[in-house]
Design a protein around this motif. Sequence first.
Motif, mmCIF file in Angstrom:
data_model
loop_
_atom_site.group_PDB
_atom_site.id
_atom_site.type_symbol
_atom_site.label_atom_id
_atom_site.label_comp_id
_atom_site.label_asym_id
_atom_site.label_seq_id
_atom_site.Cartn_x
_atom_site.Cartn_y
_atom_site.Cartn_z
ATOM 1 N N ARG A 18 1.973 -22.893 1.552
ATOM 2 C CA ARG A 18 3.156 -23.691 1.179
ATOM 3 C C ARG A 18 2.894 -25.177 1.416
ATOM 4 O O ARG A 18 3.185 -26.017 0.574
ATOM 5 N N GLU A 19 2.294 -25.479 2.551
ATOM 6 C CA GLU A 19 2.082 -26.886 2.893
ATOM 7 C C GLU A 19 0.998 -27.515 2.004
ATOM 8 O O GLU A 19 1.110 -28.664 1.593
ATOM 9 N N VAL A 20 -0.042 -26.726 1.697
ATOM 10 C CA VAL A 20 -1.088 -27.252 0.803
ATOM 11 C C VAL A 20 -0.472 -27.549 -0.569
ATOM 12 O O VAL A 20 -0.719 -28.604 -1.165
ATOM 13 N N ALA A 21 0.388 -26.636 -1.037
ATOM 14 C CA ALA A 21 1.049 -26.843 -2.340
ATOM 15 C C ALA A 21 1.882 -28.123 -2.297
ATOM 16 O O ALA A 21 1.829 -28.944 -3.217
ATOM 17 N N ASN A 22 2.612 -28.295 -1.200
ATOM 18 C CA ASN A 22 3.433 -29.510 -1.034
ATOM 19 C C ASN A 22 2.606 -30.770 -1.146
ATOM 20 O O ASN A 22 2.930 -31.695 -1.865
ATOM 21 N N ARG A 23 1.522 -30.771 -0.371
ATOM 22 C CA ARG A 23 0.734 -32.006 -0.285
ATOM 23 C C ARG A 23 0.000 -32.321 -1.583
ATOM 24 O O ARG A 23 -0.223 -33.468 -1.908
ATOM 25 N N LEU A 24 -0.409 -31.261 -2.286
ATOM 26 C CA LEU A 24 -1.186 -31.515 -3.505
ATOM 27 C C LEU A 24 -0.302 -31.522 -4.758
ATOM 28 O O LEU A 24 -0.803 -31.652 -5.875
ATOM 29 N N GLY A 25 1.014 -31.340 -4.556
ATOM 30 C CA GLY A 25 1.940 -31.365 -5.699
ATOM 31 C C GLY A 25 1.745 -30.171 -6.618
ATOM 32 O O GLY A 25 1.862 -30.291 -7.837
ATOM 33 N N LEU A 26 1.432 -29.007 -6.052
ATOM 34 C CA LEU A 26 1.234 -27.799 -6.866
ATOM 35 C C LEU A 26 2.400 -26.840 -6.630
ATOM 36 O O LEU A 26 3.126 -26.955 -5.632
ATOM 37 N N ARG A 27 2.591 -25.893 -7.521
ATOM 38 C CA ARG A 27 3.588 -24.849 -7.288
ATOM 39 C C ARG A 27 3.026 -23.872 -6.262
ATOM 40 O O ARG A 27 1.821 -23.839 -6.032
ATOM 41 N N TYR A 28 3.902 -23.048 -5.715
ATOM 42 C CA TYR A 28 3.469 -22.099 -4.679
ATOM 43 C C TYR A 28 3.989 -20.716 -5.043
ATOM 44 O O TYR A 28 5.153 -20.560 -5.405
ATOM 45 N N LEU A 29 3.111 -19.718 -5.004
ATOM 46 C CA LEU A 29 3.553 -18.351 -5.319
ATOM 47 C C LEU A 29 3.189 -17.415 -4.169
ATOM 48 O O LEU A 29 2.013 -17.208 -3.865
ATOM 49 N N ASP A 30 4.245 -16.848 -3.549
ATOM 50 C CA ASP A 30 4.067 -15.905 -2.447
ATOM 51 C C ASP A 30 4.104 -14.499 -3.059
ATOM 52 O O ASP A 30 5.172 -13.949 -3.315
#
Length: 437
Positions: A18-30
């Motif tokens: 989640r945090e990597v997605a936040n920082r890189l401006g990517l979507r996140y899929l759990d």
Amino acid sequence: MIIAIDGPAGSGKSTIAREVANRLGLRYLDTGAMYRAVTLLAIEADLVPDRIAEAGDLAAKAQLRFVDRPDDLTRVFIGEREVTDEIRGPVVSGHVSAVSADARVRAVLTEKQRQEVARGDVVLEGRDMGTVVAPQADVKVYLTAGVEERARRRQLQLEAKGMTQSLDELVADITARDAYDSGRELAPLRRADDAVEIDTTGMTIEEVIGAVCRLAAKPSTWPLSRLIRSPLDTWLYRTVYSIVRPAFRLFFRMKVYGVENVPCTGAAVVACNHRSNLDPFFLGCACSRQVHFMAKAELWSFKPLGWVVERFGAFPVHRGEADRQAVRQALDVLAEGAVLGLFPEGRRHRETELGDIRPGVSLFSLRQGAVTVPAIVRGSDRIVRHRLLRFPQVTVTFGAPIEPPGADLPRADRSAEMTRRLVDALHGLLASTQDQA
Ligand code: DC
């Protein structure tokens, strides 16, 4: 950019992804949440535990929706109904492994996940992201941590929600889930060959996030055009070796055995043991064809040295990372029908005859259908002793070429089989050359 993060329960995937997605401006899929949502539906429809085979239809019809919350678990909806908390409860947790092992459930959810991948720019988190859902991912990470550490983390999470569970119970629960997720027949939890494994035991969250972001951010510093050698390079290579070869014969009484095992034409990998920094030179001298070595990137930090090793057909690899550029370059060497030189132990090994062989090494032969020629250099580790230069005899022995396994083996087993063949061949060569030591 597609980032695939896999790992066992409690390895920190959700927090990190989640945090990597936040920082890189990517979507996140759990994707675990998807399996959990379908499990909830299956429990409510009374399909658990006896009629799980019918859960696939529920999965196909379910309208799963996710709303990202940067600072907390993603909100999960089935249609308009929010199930964020319910799917994390003990009832769903107790049955999710069994439901997620069902073939139809997996097929349906894998398809939905691939549709998300096709939209691009996403961080995926689960068990089979790098192996099944997105084998083409730009960055693959496999997160692990010791069982005790994972249990402790889970305990802290539960405590934060006002719940208590003993550490022993949590260890038992996580161990059972690990065994189930790794042992199931379909898409078991497994590190992809080209994934970077990060053991998060003792690392802070910030350190892990930093490591993953660095993998994603690594610039392509090495243009492929550098592979195309100028006539000067070839001339230089030949000239230098025409001097070095007799010199090595004279000073090290260098002997070469089995050079006929190196194919005269076409792509081939030469995989050699590694005990001295001089090994590439001995191998280069011994081999009948120019060898393009994958060499540690540190050599390029001293520019003149980098220039020299490059003239010898080498290219850099950043060790301990998923160096996609190096992998691509190695595949390019083979695609051009040239010889790729690898040290499959990854670094010099002095303590043992042969260190662990990196499983990723088999990838090159498999992808390009090239043979791998095992090679053993003996004596090179005795040249510098106690800072004194010595002149022991050095021998280079090439073994019979190893063909990559073909269609008779399932695709998933080919890499392990190729690695096994290489390990056996190297041990065989070590044994047969023992009297040269
Ligand atoms: O990551 P999690 O604990 O929320 O996952 C719940 C379960 O779902 C886990 O036991 C294994 C399964 N799962 C899976 O089989 N494949 C995935 N890609 C993600 C989760």
